[in-house]
Design an enzyme around this catalytic site. Structure first.
Site, PDB file in Angstrom:
ATOM      1  N   ARG A 179       0.831  -1.224   0.000  1.00 39.92           N
ATOM      2  CA  ARG A 179       0.000   0.000   0.000  1.00 39.92           C
ATOM      3  C   ARG A 179       0.860   1.267   0.000  1.00 39.92           C
ATOM      4  O   ARG A 179       0.509   2.281   0.605  1.00 39.92           O
ATOM      5  CB  ARG A 179      -0.926   0.064   1.233  1.00 39.92           C
ATOM      6  CG  ARG A 179      -1.825  -1.080   1.441  1.00 39.92           C
ATOM      7  CD  ARG A 179      -2.913  -1.228   0.406  1.00 39.92           C
ATOM      8  NE  ARG A 179      -3.594  -2.462   0.651  1.00 39.92           N
ATOM      9  CZ  ARG A 179      -3.211  -3.640   0.154  1.00 39.92           C
ATOM     10  NH1 ARG A 179      -2.167  -3.713  -0.675  1.00 39.92           N
ATOM     11  NH2 ARG A 179      -3.863  -4.731   0.424  1.00 39.92           N
ATOM     12  N   SER A 230     -10.724   0.367   5.452  1.00 43.51           N
ATOM     13  CA  SER A 230      -9.897   0.060   6.631  1.00 43.51           C
ATOM     14  C   SER A 230      -9.340   1.350   7.221  1.00 43.51           C
ATOM     15  O   SER A 230      -8.588   2.058   6.550  1.00 43.51           O
ATOM     16  CB  SER A 230      -8.736  -0.851   6.251  1.00 43.51           C
ATOM     17  OG  SER A 230      -9.250  -2.012   5.667  1.00 43.51           O
ATOM     18  N   GLU A 282      -4.741   4.407   8.579  1.00 39.90           N
ATOM     19  CA  GLU A 282      -4.453   4.128   7.169  1.00 39.90           C
ATOM     20  C   GLU A 282      -5.060   5.261   6.324  1.00 39.90           C
ATOM     21  O   GLU A 282      -4.505   5.678   5.310  1.00 39.90           O
ATOM     22  CB  GLU A 282      -5.128   2.782   6.822  1.00 39.90           C
ATOM     23  CG  GLU A 282      -5.191   2.390   5.363  1.00 39.90           C
ATOM     24  CD  GLU A 282      -3.853   1.945   4.836  1.00 39.90           C
ATOM     25  OE1 GLU A 282      -3.249   1.060   5.461  1.00 39.90           O
ATOM     26  OE2 GLU A 282      -3.422   2.493   3.800  1.00 39.90           O
TER      27      GLU A 282
HETATM   28  C1  LIG Z   1     -15.349   0.263   1.483  1.00 39.86           C
HETATM   29  C2  LIG Z   1     -13.891   0.449   1.102  1.00 39.86           C
HETATM   30  C3  LIG Z   1     -13.114  -0.668   0.835  1.00 39.86           C
HETATM   31  C4  LIG Z   1     -11.764  -0.522   0.490  1.00 39.86           C
HETATM   32  N1  LIG Z   1     -11.047  -1.652   0.220  1.00 39.86           N
HETATM   33  C5  LIG Z   1      -9.748  -1.533  -0.144  1.00 39.86           C
HETATM   34  C6  LIG Z   1      -8.980  -2.698  -0.469  1.00 39.86           C
HETATM   35  O1  LIG Z   1      -9.479  -3.823  -0.444  1.00 39.86           O
HETATM   36  N2  LIG Z   1      -7.682  -2.526  -0.804  1.00 39.86           N
HETATM   37  C7  LIG Z   1      -7.103  -1.287  -0.873  1.00 39.86           C
HETATM   38  O2  LIG Z   1      -5.915  -1.203  -1.216  1.00 39.86           O
HETATM   39  N3  LIG Z   1      -7.798  -0.176  -0.579  1.00 39.86           N
HETATM   40  C8  LIG Z   1      -9.103  -0.258  -0.221  1.00 39.86           C
HETATM   41  N4  LIG Z   1      -9.820   0.872   0.089  1.00 39.86           N
HETATM   42  C9  LIG Z   1      -9.140   2.185   0.094  1.00 39.86           C
HETATM   43  C10 LIG Z   1      -9.284   2.985  -1.231  1.00 39.86           C
HETATM   44  O3  LIG Z   1     -10.293   2.446  -2.029  1.00 39.86           O
HETATM   45  C11 LIG Z   1      -7.979   3.032  -2.010  1.00 39.86           C
HETATM   46  O4  LIG Z   1      -6.963   3.611  -1.235  1.00 39.86           O
HETATM   47  C12 LIG Z   1      -8.123   3.824  -3.335  1.00 39.86           C
HETATM   48  O5  LIG Z   1      -6.994   3.662  -4.136  1.00 39.86           O
HETATM   49  C13 LIG Z   1      -8.366   5.295  -3.122  1.00 39.86           C
HETATM   50  O6  LIG Z   1      -8.696   5.827  -4.373  1.00 39.86           O
HETATM   51  P1  LIG Z   1      -9.382   7.231  -4.518  1.00 39.86           P
HETATM   52  O7  LIG Z   1      -9.532   7.509  -5.989  1.00 39.86           O
HETATM   53  O8  LIG Z   1     -10.605   7.289  -3.727  1.00 39.86           O
HETATM   54  O9  LIG Z   1      -8.258   8.179  -3.939  1.00 39.86           O
HETATM   55  P2  LIG Z   1      -8.348   9.281  -2.763  1.00 39.86           P
HETATM   56  O10 LIG Z   1      -8.766   8.622  -1.520  1.00 39.86           O
HETATM   57  O11 LIG Z   1      -9.138  10.443  -3.220  1.00 39.86           O
HETATM   58  O12 LIG Z   1      -6.815   9.698  -2.666  1.00 39.86           O
HETATM   59  C14 LIG Z   1      -5.852   8.801  -2.207  1.00 39.86           C
HETATM   60  C15 LIG Z   1      -4.460   9.415  -2.386  1.00 39.86           C
HETATM   61  O13 LIG Z   1      -4.152   9.457  -3.785  1.00 39.86           O
HETATM   62  C16 LIG Z   1      -3.786  10.804  -4.158  1.00 39.86           C
HETATM   63  N5  LIG Z   1      -4.277  11.003  -5.541  1.00 39.86           N
HETATM   64  C17 LIG Z   1      -5.518  10.766  -6.001  1.00 39.86           C
HETATM   65  N6  LIG Z   1      -5.568  10.993  -7.330  1.00 39.86           N
HETATM   66  C18 LIG Z   1      -4.331  11.409  -7.693  1.00 39.86           C
HETATM   67  C19 LIG Z   1      -3.741  11.817  -8.947  1.00 39.86           C
HETATM   68  N7  LIG Z   1      -4.434  11.828 -10.098  1.00 39.86           N
HETATM   69  N8  LIG Z   1      -2.436  12.184  -8.941  1.00 39.86           N
HETATM   70  C20 LIG Z   1      -1.703  12.166  -7.790  1.00 39.86           C
HETATM   71  N9  LIG Z   1      -2.202  11.793  -6.587  1.00 39.86           N
HETATM   72  C21 LIG Z   1      -3.503  11.418  -6.555  1.00 39.86           C
HETATM   73  C22 LIG Z   1      -4.480  11.694  -3.135  1.00 39.86           C
HETATM   74  O14 LIG Z   1      -3.822  12.942  -3.032  1.00 39.86           O
HETATM   75  C23 LIG Z   1      -4.349  10.854  -1.885  1.00 39.86           C
HETATM   76  O15 LIG Z   1      -3.074  11.030  -1.322  1.00 39.86           O
HETATM   77  C24 LIG Z   1     -11.180   0.771   0.417  1.00 39.86           C
HETATM   78  C25 LIG Z   1     -11.973   1.894   0.678  1.00 39.86           C
HETATM   79  C26 LIG Z   1     -13.313   1.747   1.005  1.00 39.86           C
HETATM   80  C27 LIG Z   1     -14.159   2.963   1.252  1.00 39.86           C
END
Ligand SMILES: Cc1cc2nc3c(=O)[nH]c(=O)nc-3n(C[C@H](O)[C@H](O)[C@H](O)COP(=O)(O)OP(=O)(O)OC[C@H]3O[C@@H](n4cnc5c(N)ncnc54)[C@H](O)[C@@H]3O)c2cc1C
Length: 357
Positions: free
Chosen positions: A180, A255, A353
């Site tokens: 991660r 998480s 996290e």
């Molecule tokens: C119900 C649920 C289940 C989940 N299960 C998992 C799982 O099984 N495994 C797992 O790994 N994660 C899981 N997650 C966490 C999450 O889905 C991941 O971390 C995901 O990658 C976040 O994506 P996001 O687009 O929402 O990014 P955000 O949460 O909006 O941002 C995450 C980070 O990425 C950066 N970022 C976003 N876009 C860009 C870009 N274009 N350029 C540069 N930086 C950027 C942001 O600044 C931030 O630091 C879960 C979340 C939820 C709510």
């Protein structure tokens, strides 16, 4: 640290525009449904928009780039600019009998990319099915589940470097992927790169990865050679839905805490104290990793509810906002109480996290 980066030429013919909104409510942009605002929200649809946007932001003005906001906790209104990529599109860059290289826009939903691949019988990312979020963040977070992680399939990450003011391409090695984690999360590099596209390597050659126990038992008795990526995707979504809240129905950020790594001595102490319950554990180079979910569960938090805030009844690692009414203060108060109780019982300080903004 220095990284060798290749300058990249960016072409994008979309004629869409940059959307700028003042005093914008972010409830729909974070899966925790925190009702907060930012001073300005800027959404763009082309990589070529990024240099223009960055150069137009005055020095000293705070900014933060979000994806779908599924790993974020806004701790209050954001006094600056929230950037969001709406760069869409999935295209095949090259195709042989062994591999298909696919480029997806950073604003594409990761699960849409997975669905797209599964429908075409392409293997590689099906085990990541159902993880919320966008393609850009998948490369930042190195998302992972059920024995797979994004880094296994990413071949290149295309970004804009705000410091050097140029487009660059990172190879997988240059992304320094770990659990991660990636170079994009490290102090020197955080907030420096805006990712606009990610290249994934997929394959038409069947390669079901059923190494994860829940998945293995789901397909007990099945002939593996008959499985398609869509079969695995369907199973994973079923397993995930049986444990995790659907963020559309029950807001959360997944998480909430990291799994802690503790010393052998502390592990032995906890094991003796908690007997006959056996703490689940994994040996790592510097001690033992213990699931934070187990520690939180032992402290009695599973299914806890206090007013607007709660802990998911099927997975104690997930803090939920069931009625969409919780404030950031309520989330932080519960987070603090969970951390304190685990510290008191086990002597372990949990760390979040979820990124606090
Ligand atoms: C119900 C649920 C289940 C989940 N299960 C998992 C799982 O099984 N495994 C797992 O790994 N994660 C899981 N997650 C966490 C999450 O889905 C991941 O971390 C995901 O990658 C976040 O994506 P996001 O687009 O929402 O990014 P955000 O949460 O909006 O941002 C995450 C980070 O990425 C950066 N970022 C976003 N876009 C860009 C870009 N274009 N350029 C540069 N930086 C950027 C942001 O600044 C931030 O630091 C879960 C979340 C939820 C709510």
């Amino acid at each position: 640290m220095s990284y060798r980066l290749r300058r990249a030429h960016v072409t994008n013919n979309s004629s869409d525009m940059i959307r700028t909104l003042d005093n914008y409510n972010l409830t729909a942009h974070n899966t925790f449904a925190m009702n907060v605002k930012c001073s300005e929200f800027m959404e763009y649809t082309k990589a070529d928009d990024i240099p223009f946007i960055i150069s137009s932001i005055r020095k000293g003005v705070e900014k933060f780039h979000i994806g779908a906001g599924s790993n974020l906790l806004f701790t209050g209104d954001f006094p600056g600019i929230i950037l969001h990529s709406a760069i869409k599109g999935i295209e095949i860059l090259s195709e042989t009998a062994e591999e298909v290289i696919v480029r997806a826009g950073a604003g594409e939903t990761m699960d849409e990319l997975i669905l797209w691949a599964c429908r075409r019988g392409l293997w590689g990312i099906e085990n990541l099915s159902g993880i919320p979020g966008e393609v850009g963040a998948s490369a930042v977070q190195n998302v992972g589940a059920y024995g797979a992680e994004a880094a296994d399939s990413i071949v290149a990450v295309h970004a804009y470097d705000e410091v050097e003011e140029e487009f660059v391409t990172f190879t997988t090695d240059e992304c320094h992927y770990a659990y991660r984690d990636s170079v994009f999360k490290q102090a020197d590099f955080k907030k420096r790169y805006i990712i606009h596209a990610v290249d994934y390597r997929l394959s038409p050659i069947p390669a079901p990865d059923l190494s994860y126990p829940a998945l293995k038992s789901h397909f007990e008795g099945f002939d593996e050679s008959t499985l398609s990526p869509s079969d695995i995707r369907k199973a994973i979504i079923e397993i995930r839905n049986s444990k995790l809240p659907d963020p559309v129905k029950v807001p959360s950020a997944g998480s909430f805490f990291k799994n802690p790594v503790i010393s052998e001595e502390l592990f032995a102490e906890i094991r003796a104290k908690e007997a006959p319950a056996e703490p689940p554990h994994y040996k790592v180079s510097d001690g033992y990793k213990i699931p934070a979910a187990w520690l939180i569960d032992r402290c009695g938090w599973k299914g806890y509810r206090d007013g607007n805030i709660g802990v998911w009844h099927l997975q104690p690692l997930v803090i939920v906002n069931p009625d969409r009414q919780a404030s950031p203060e309520e989330v932080i108060s519960l987070e603090t109480r969970i951390i304190d109780s685990v510290k008191q019982r086990f002597g372990i300080k949990l760390t979040p996290e979820v990124e606090h903004i």
